[in-house]
Design a protein around this motif. Structure first.
Motif, mmCIF file in Angstrom:
data_model
loop_
_atom_site.group_PDB
_atom_site.id
_atom_site.type_symbol
_atom_site.label_atom_id
_atom_site.label_comp_id
_atom_site.label_asym_id
_atom_site.label_seq_id
_atom_site.Cartn_x
_atom_site.Cartn_y
_atom_site.Cartn_z
ATOM 1 N N THR A 59 -15.956 111.321 39.487
ATOM 2 C CA THR A 59 -16.933 111.919 38.572
ATOM 3 C C THR A 59 -18.291 111.218 38.596
ATOM 4 O O THR A 59 -19.289 111.814 38.212
ATOM 5 C CB THR A 59 -16.412 111.904 37.119
ATOM 6 N N THR A 60 -18.307 109.947 39.017
ATOM 7 C CA THR A 60 -19.537 109.157 39.024
ATOM 8 C C THR A 60 -19.584 108.349 40.316
ATOM 9 O O THR A 60 -18.586 107.729 40.672
ATOM 10 C CB THR A 60 -19.548 108.175 37.825
ATOM 11 N N PRO A 61 -20.729 108.332 41.016
ATOM 12 C CA PRO A 61 -20.796 107.497 42.220
ATOM 13 C C PRO A 61 -20.487 106.036 41.887
ATOM 14 O O PRO A 61 -20.909 105.516 40.857
ATOM 15 C CB PRO A 61 -22.242 107.644 42.690
ATOM 16 N N ASN A 119 -20.857 103.083 49.214
ATOM 17 C CA ASN A 119 -20.940 104.197 48.276
ATOM 18 C C ASN A 119 -19.620 104.960 48.289
ATOM 19 O O ASN A 119 -19.198 105.454 49.328
ATOM 20 C CB ASN A 119 -22.092 105.119 48.676
ATOM 21 N N MET A 120 -18.966 105.030 47.137
ATOM 22 C CA MET A 120 -17.741 105.823 46.988
ATOM 23 C C MET A 120 -18.036 107.023 46.098
ATOM 24 O O MET A 120 -18.624 106.868 45.021
ATOM 25 C CB MET A 120 -16.629 105.009 46.330
ATOM 26 N N GLN A 121 -17.624 108.202 46.570
ATOM 27 C CA GLN A 121 -17.754 109.417 45.773
ATOM 28 C C GLN A 121 -16.556 110.306 46.057
ATOM 29 O O GLN A 121 -16.010 110.281 47.158
ATOM 30 C CB GLN A 121 -19.055 110.150 46.107
ATOM 31 N N ASN A 122 -16.162 111.082 45.065
ATOM 32 C CA ASN A 122 -15.043 112.008 45.196
ATOM 33 C C ASN A 122 -13.766 111.325 45.691
ATOM 34 O O ASN A 122 -13.010 111.890 46.477
ATOM 35 C CB ASN A 122 -15.415 113.173 46.118
ATOM 36 N N GLY A 123 -13.551 110.085 45.267
ATOM 37 C CA GLY A 123 -12.321 109.381 45.585
ATOM 38 C C GLY A 123 -12.257 108.739 46.948
ATOM 39 O O GLY A 123 -11.196 108.275 47.359
ATOM 40 N N ALA A 124 -13.382 108.712 47.679
ATOM 41 C CA ALA A 124 -13.350 108.161 49.037
ATOM 42 C C ALA A 124 -14.681 107.519 49.403
ATOM 43 O O ALA A 124 -15.696 107.718 48.735
ATOM 44 C CB ALA A 124 -13.026 109.274 50.030
#
Length: 146
Positions: A59-61, A119-124
């Protein structure tokens, strides 16, 4: 004198009233809505809480900050990360990973040098990294592109 639901029901029947079902005699309050815990703006990452950090990234970077106390460039970068995180008011999570105590995460993310920001986004892993510290402006530019 304390009266139970059975006593009250019996009294109503003797007086010609209708008996109330037991459930109606003692209404229950609706269960309180349980809100999701808000993601923190910064967190110290360990193997134990890494799964929660992955959930936050949905939900959040999340900026994984691979760092160490003995790393001079890490220490130079740290106050800028702190200030930018504060300025950005929760737009991203500063997730500090101590390289000395989290070797499994170092291997997982193939970190070759410190400091490294991932940078992690959307679980990856979102594929964006900043390796080394090349000054405040370079860091700000990278953060702006999360």
């Amino acid at each position: 004198m304390y009266k139970t639901a059975t006593t009250v029901t019996a009294a109503l029947l003797m007086l010609g009233g209708a008996a109330l079902p037991a459930a109606a005699a003692a209404p229950t309050a609706p269960a309180p809505h349980r809100a999701e815990a808000a993601a923190p703006s910064e967190i110290d990452v360990t193997s134990a809480n890494f799964g929660q950090v992955v959930e936050y990234s949905k939900t959040t970077p999340v900026v994984l900050d691979f760092t160490a106390t003995w790393c001079s460039w890490c220490q130079k970068q740290k106050p800028y990360l702190a200030q930018y995180n504060k300025d950005d008011k929760g737009a991203w999570i500063w997730a500090r990973v101590d390289a000395d105590t989290n070797r499994d995460l170092i291997k997982k993310f193939k970190v070759k040098g410190l400091p490294t920001l991932v940078n992690m986004q959307n679980g990856a892993d979102a594929g964006s990294r900043l390796v080394g510290f090349d000054g405040a402006q370079s860091l700000r530019t990278w953060l702006n592109n999360l």
